[in-house]
Design a protein around this motif. Structure first.
Motif, PDB file in Angstrom:
ATOM      1  N   VAL A  50       0.816  -1.132  -0.004  1.00 31.55           N
ATOM      2  CA  VAL A  50      -0.021  -0.025   0.031  1.00 31.55           C
ATOM      3  C   VAL A  50       1.014   1.162  -0.012  1.00 31.55           C
ATOM      4  O   VAL A  50       0.645   2.086  -0.841  1.00 31.55           O
ATOM      5  N   MET A  51       1.908   1.243   1.105  1.00 35.28           N
ATOM      6  CA  MET A  51       2.715   2.300   0.900  1.00 35.28           C
ATOM      7  C   MET A  51       3.499   2.596  -0.510  1.00 35.28           C
ATOM      8  O   MET A  51       3.692   3.506  -1.095  1.00 35.28           O
ATOM      9  N   SER A  52       4.063   1.604  -1.005  1.00 35.62           N
ATOM     10  CA  SER A  52       4.475   1.702  -2.185  1.00 35.62           C
ATOM     11  C   SER A  52       3.639   2.075  -3.357  1.00 35.62           C
ATOM     12  O   SER A  52       4.170   3.002  -4.112  1.00 35.62           O
ATOM     13  N   ALA A  53       2.372   1.547  -3.500  1.00 31.90           N
ATOM     14  CA  ALA A  53       1.580   2.382  -4.436  1.00 31.90           C
ATOM     15  C   ALA A  53       1.262   3.757  -4.052  1.00 31.90           C
ATOM     16  O   ALA A  53       1.203   4.677  -4.972  1.00 31.90           O
ATOM     17  N   LEU A  54       1.129   4.265  -2.937  1.00 34.16           N
ATOM     18  CA  LEU A  54       1.060   5.688  -2.586  1.00 34.16           C
ATOM     19  C   LEU A  54       2.172   6.522  -2.679  1.00 34.16           C
ATOM     20  O   LEU A  54       2.136   7.662  -3.258  1.00 34.16           O
ATOM     21  N   HIS A  55       3.438   5.826  -2.687  1.00 31.74           N
ATOM     22  CA  HIS A  55       4.694   6.614  -2.930  1.00 31.74           C
ATOM     23  C   HIS A  55       4.946   6.865  -4.449  1.00 31.74           C
ATOM     24  O   HIS A  55       5.307   7.959  -5.132  1.00 31.74           O
ATOM     25  N   ARG A  56       4.415   5.988  -5.415  1.00 30.82           N
ATOM     26  CA  ARG A  56       4.249   6.150  -6.700  1.00 30.82           C
ATOM     27  C   ARG A  56       3.360   7.004  -7.210  1.00 30.82           C
ATOM     28  O   ARG A  56       3.393   7.607  -8.246  1.00 30.82           O
ATOM     29  N   ASN A  57       2.376   7.274  -6.481  1.00 31.71           N
ATOM     30  CA  ASN A  57       1.347   8.311  -6.891  1.00 31.71           C
ATOM     31  C   ASN A  57       1.334   9.402  -5.774  1.00 31.71           C
ATOM     32  O   ASN A  57       0.603   9.288  -4.901  1.00 31.71           O
ATOM     33  N   GLY A  58       2.440  10.093  -5.958  1.00 33.20           N
ATOM     34  CA  GLY A  58       2.607  11.374  -4.646  1.00 33.20           C
ATOM     35  C   GLY A  58       1.342  12.167  -4.668  1.00 33.20           C
ATOM     36  O   GLY A  58       1.037  12.688  -3.300  1.00 33.20           O
ATOM     37  N   SER A  67      -7.276  -0.419  -4.350  1.00 32.56           N
ATOM     38  CA  SER A  67      -7.553  -1.443  -4.371  1.00 32.56           C
ATOM     39  C   SER A  67      -7.700  -2.281  -5.687  1.00 32.56           C
ATOM     40  O   SER A  67      -7.040  -3.517  -5.798  1.00 32.56           O
ATOM     41  N   GLY A  68      -7.793  -1.461  -6.819  1.00 29.17           N
ATOM     42  CA  GLY A  68      -7.583  -1.982  -8.100  1.00 29.17           C
ATOM     43  C   GLY A  68      -6.169  -2.317  -8.563  1.00 29.17           C
ATOM     44  O   GLY A  68      -5.870  -3.350  -9.157  1.00 29.17           O
ATOM     45  N   VAL A  69      -5.293  -1.355  -7.974  1.00 31.32           N
ATOM     46  CA  VAL A  69      -3.831  -1.606  -8.415  1.00 31.32           C
ATOM     47  C   VAL A  69      -3.317  -2.743  -7.480  1.00 31.32           C
ATOM     48  O   VAL A  69      -2.501  -3.403  -8.150  1.00 31.32           O
ATOM     49  N   LEU A  70      -3.711  -2.755  -6.231  1.00 33.27           N
ATOM     50  CA  LEU A  70      -3.204  -4.021  -5.475  1.00 33.27           C
ATOM     51  C   LEU A  70      -3.838  -5.117  -5.860  1.00 33.27           C
ATOM     52  O   LEU A  70      -3.543  -6.251  -5.376  1.00 33.27           O
ATOM     53  N   ARG A  71      -5.026  -5.196  -6.672  1.00 31.81           N
ATOM     54  CA  ARG A  71      -5.839  -6.377  -7.012  1.00 31.81           C
ATOM     55  C   ARG A  71      -6.306  -7.134  -5.619  1.00 31.81           C
ATOM     56  O   ARG A  71      -6.307  -8.271  -5.806  1.00 31.81           O
ATOM     57  N   VAL A  72      -6.820  -6.305  -4.716  1.00 30.58           N
ATOM     58  CA  VAL A  72      -7.454  -6.752  -3.587  1.00 30.58           C
ATOM     59  C   VAL A  72      -8.805  -6.239  -3.268  1.00 30.58           C
ATOM     60  O   VAL A  72      -9.029  -4.869  -3.972  1.00 30.58           O
ATOM     61  N   SER A  73      -9.598  -6.593  -2.443  1.00 32.79           N
ATOM     62  CA  SER A  73     -10.926  -6.085  -2.145  1.00 32.79           C
ATOM     63  C   SER A  73     -10.803  -4.675  -1.617  1.00 32.79           C
ATOM     64  O   SER A  73      -9.803  -4.407  -0.719  1.00 32.79           O
ATOM     65  N   ASN A  74     -11.848  -3.766  -1.493  1.00 37.02           N
ATOM     66  CA  ASN A  74     -11.993  -2.540  -0.883  1.00 37.02           C
ATOM     67  C   ASN A  74     -11.751  -2.814   0.385  1.00 37.02           C
ATOM     68  O   ASN A  74     -11.329  -1.980   1.429  1.00 37.02           O
ATOM     69  N   GLY A  75     -12.138  -3.832   1.113  1.00 39.25           N
ATOM     70  CA  GLY A  75     -12.379  -4.108   2.505  1.00 39.25           C
ATOM     71  C   GLY A  75     -11.164  -4.479   3.021  1.00 39.25           C
ATOM     72  O   GLY A  75     -10.651  -3.808   4.192  1.00 39.25           O
ATOM     73  N   ASN A  76     -10.311  -5.180   2.219  1.00 41.92           N
ATOM     74  CA  ASN A  76      -8.836  -5.548   2.697  1.00 41.92           C
ATOM     75  C   ASN A  76      -8.080  -4.080   2.661  1.00 41.92           C
ATOM     76  O   ASN A  76      -7.073  -4.056   3.541  1.00 41.92           O
ATOM     77  N   VAL A  77      -8.218  -3.482   1.498  1.00 47.77           N
ATOM     78  CA  VAL A  77      -7.515  -2.114   1.711  1.00 47.77           C
ATOM     79  C   VAL A  77      -7.865  -1.264   2.647  1.00 47.77           C
ATOM     80  O   VAL A  77      -7.027  -0.329   3.480  1.00 47.77           O
ATOM     81  N   THR A  78      -9.264  -0.947   3.096  1.00 46.69           N
ATOM     82  CA  THR A  78      -9.595  -0.234   4.103  1.00 46.69           C
ATOM     83  C   THR A  78      -9.186  -0.607   5.586  1.00 46.69           C
ATOM     84  O   THR A  78      -8.583   0.243   6.328  1.00 46.69           O
ATOM     85  N   GLY A  79      -8.968  -1.787   5.629  1.00 48.78           N
ATOM     86  CA  GLY A  79      -8.392  -2.360   7.264  1.00 48.78           C
ATOM     87  C   GLY A  79      -6.693  -2.015   7.192  1.00 48.78           C
ATOM     88  O   GLY A  79      -6.308  -1.554   8.218  1.00 48.78           O
TER      89      GLY A  79
END
Length: 155
Positions: A50-58, A67-79
């Motif tokens: 998650v931190m890596s994806a956010l780092h790439r998207n300043g 959640s789309g970039v990480l290919r996981v559910s919104n619920g997983n990302v939210t937690g």
């Protein structure tokens, strides 16, 4: 592995063996990286991702995009994001024009920590892939790229 495949069946068996080896090695490396992240920073690979994806998207990302970039559910990302917010590593910001949507961005503390983690992570991957030399890396990268392209075309 069969050095001189005589039949399509032999080649098929060799491809299956390569797939199983790739899967085994990938899982071994991932397990090692998970353990090192846990020991070094008391964190998880999903938090790192998650931190890596956010780092790439300043400018940050909407939760749904994350959640789309990480290919996981919104619920997983939210937690995961909830825990990163609690640790002061990311923050949620409202999206202008859409009060329901939230954009997640790294905090300065999160960016500093991720920069450190990313440098060490890269060194770990380098160490774990040390048995592959420059020519081997180029070959593996190229062949895996061809497989990815073919898989995307077939989708």
């Amino acid at each position: 592995m069969n050095q001189h495949p005589d039949t399509p069946s032999d080649l098929s068996k060799d491809r299956l063996r390569v797939w199983l080896r790739m899967l085994k090695v990938t899982r071994m490396i991932e397990a090692e990286l998970r353990e090192r992240l846990r020991q070094e920073w008391d964190t998880t690979l999903p938090r790192f991702d998650v931190m890596s994806a956010l780092h790439r998207n300043g400018e940050g990302m909407k939760m749904s995009d994350l959640s789309g970039v990480l290919r996981v559910s919104n619920g997983n990302v939210t937690g995961i994001v909830d825990r990163l917010v609690a640790d002061g590593l990311v923050e949620r910001r409202t999206v202008e024009g859409d009060r329901r949507a939230m954009r997640v961005v790294l905090t300065p503390k999160g960016r500093t920590l991720f920069d450190e983690m990313a440098a060490v992570h890269e060194a770990w991957v380098d160490e774990l892939l040390l048995p592959i030399g420059a020519q081997g890396l180029a070959t593996v990268y190229s062949r895996l790229g061809r497989i990815a392209e073919q898989t995307e075309e077939d989708s």
